[in-house]
Design a protein around this motif. Structure first.
Motif, PDB file in Angstrom:
ATOM      1  N   LEU A  60       0.826  -1.209   0.000  1.00 27.26           N
ATOM      2  CA  LEU A  60       0.000   0.000   0.000  1.00 27.26           C
ATOM      3  C   LEU A  60       0.857   1.254   0.000  1.00 27.26           C
ATOM      4  N   VAL A  66       0.617   0.386  -4.713  1.00 31.62           N
ATOM      5  CA  VAL A  66      -0.150  -0.667  -5.374  1.00 31.62           C
ATOM      6  C   VAL A  66      -1.634  -0.417  -5.120  1.00 31.62           C
ATOM      7  N   ASP A  67      -2.475  -0.736  -6.122  1.00 33.17           N
ATOM      8  CA  ASP A  67      -3.909  -0.491  -5.975  1.00 33.17           C
ATOM      9  C   ASP A  67      -4.433  -1.156  -4.707  1.00 33.17           C
ATOM     10  N   PRO A  68      -4.957  -0.379  -3.756  1.00 32.67           N
ATOM     11  CA  PRO A  68      -5.348  -0.949  -2.461  1.00 32.67           C
ATOM     12  C   PRO A  68      -6.446  -1.993  -2.549  1.00 32.67           C
ATOM     13  N   TRP A 105      -7.467  -4.014  -5.167  1.00 36.97           N
ATOM     14  CA  TRP A 105      -7.053  -5.272  -5.780  1.00 36.97           C
ATOM     15  C   TRP A 105      -6.061  -6.027  -4.907  1.00 36.97           C
ATOM     16  N   ASP A 128      -3.942   6.907  -2.504  1.00 40.11           N
ATOM     17  CA  ASP A 128      -5.381   7.108  -2.664  1.00 40.11           C
ATOM     18  C   ASP A 128      -6.051   6.643  -1.374  1.00 40.11           C
ATOM     19  N   LYS A 152      -9.481   4.641  -1.637  1.00 41.75           N
ATOM     20  CA  LYS A 152      -9.370   3.218  -1.955  1.00 41.75           C
ATOM     21  C   LYS A 152      -8.840   2.426  -0.762  1.00 41.75           C
TER      22      LYS A 152
END
Length: 375
Positions: A169, A173-175, A177, A248, A251
């Motif tokens: 995180l 990295v996209d939280p 997914w 983000d 997210k």
């Protein structure tokens, strides 16, 4: 055949024990952020000077001079004086008394000499380790082999969160997914470690995955519809100002919603799956619809208390917030319209929705898989 399954289960436990050890020793990129010029020691407070502390009502500000004797490390036996700065914030300030144990942070210069001493906080590591040890002993005594497997899954989960999820995180990295992938892996590890590599574990895993996935979808949709953002989480702004403005937070909040309810979802899925397994073993001639009906009845009996469990767990986390609004006479409609309260309401209801859906998901999966075993 039973011996084969027992051996396979033992191999599974050994594999995850090895993975747990590997995770423990794997360094993360953020380990390098620890200051090499600082030494952390357990210390005993031998003297305090409160003459520089000023009290305004219930708030204290100023400096407390603390003399400490180091109890471990390279400076064991030596005494140093440090300053405990009071900021007037009760959630962060601490007051030391003679005899207290403190975590002292000693800053060194290039020659290895102490140039600054900070009594960071009261020393709590010893009691925390004691609690963990008591928990482990109790788990092994009452759980036996199953308790040992549960302890492995507990340690594995903690290390995955610390070594994989949090660094991922922070690296952007996209939280959603990433958290969904990690929760899926944890569901598989925890359930198969406890239930074994069998149909009972498979049914519980499928039911819990669908429940968590449902909570994820609901969290994504209603977070946007309610105009919520991740800044409602504790220390969110501190994180942004620490050099991670690219994160983000919304997210991350969404990920936290379904991560928080995943444990209860796994619990309920395992309850339903285990009961259906017992029903099939006691009545091998039961029909597919009979298996399904049994699973649904068990789910109805358990889901009521589980949703209340979530409500109590979440409300305990923000009870002072509600008390503050009540004490100030804030109307109920205003209270539940505040972003902080709305964020907790979403957590509670989305998590409860996942719990309600996991029972029928598990029952349907059990009706298919257990009927296949019968045939």
């Amino acid at each position: 055949m039973p011996g084969f399954f027992k051996n396979r289960e033992f191999v599974l436990v050994v594999v995850f024990a090895v993975l747990t050890a590997v995770l423990f020793f794997i360094p993360s990129d953020f380990d390098r952020r620890v200051d090499d010029n600082a030494v952390r020691c357990k210390a005993e407070v031998t003297a305090v000077d409160n003459s520089e502390i000023h009290q305004f009502g219930i708030v204290k500000t100023g400096l407390q001079l603390v003399t400490m004797k180091m109890l471990d490390g390279q400076f064991a036996g030596k005494e140093f004086k440090g300053t405990n700065e009071l900021l007037g914030q009760m959630d962060k300030d601490k007051i030391f008394s003679i005899g207290d144990k403190a975590l002292a942070v000693l800053t060194l210069n290039a020659d290895g000499k102490v140039i600054f001493v900070n009594p960071q906080d009261h020393y709590r590591i010893g009691l925390e380790v004691l609690l963990l040890g008591l928990f482990t002993v109790l788990l092994l005594i009452f759980g036996g082999w199953t308790g040992a497997k549960a302890m492995f899954s507990f340690l594995f989960t903690a290390l995955v969160l610390w070594k994989l999820l949090l660094p991922g995180l922070l690296n952007g990295v996209d939280p959603v997914w990433m958290t969904m992938a990690i929760v899926t892996v944890l569901c598989a590890v925890i359930i198969f470690m406890v239930a074994g590599l069998n149909r009972k574990g498979l049914v519980a895993f499928l039911g819990s995955f669908m429940g968590v996935f449902t909570s994820c979808l609901l969290a994504i949709y209603f977070t946007g519809r309610l105009h919520l953002h991740g800044a409602v989480m504790p220390f969110a702004e501190t994180l942004l100002y620490s050099g991670f403005a690219h994160l983000d937070l919304t997210k991350i909040y969404i990920a936290a919603v379904f991560l928080a309810c995943s444990g209860a979802v796994m619990d309920l899925a395992m309850d339903v799956s285990a009961c259906m397994d017992e029903v099939v073993m006691a009545n091998p001639d039961i029909s597919r619809m009979g298996i399904l009906a049994s699973g649904l009845r068990v789910g109805r009996a358990v889901v009521g208390t589980m949703t209340t469990t979530l409500l109590l767990a979440y409300s305990g986390g923000f009870i002072t917030l509600l008390m503050a609004f009540m004490a100030q006479g804030v109307p109920l409609v205003n209270t539940f319209n505040f972003v902080y309260v709305s964020a907790e309401v979403l957590k509670t209801l989305v998590g409860s929705f996942g719990l309600v859906t996991v029972a029928p998901f598990t029952a349907v999966a059990g009706a298919v898989i257990y009927m296949h075993r019968k045939s």
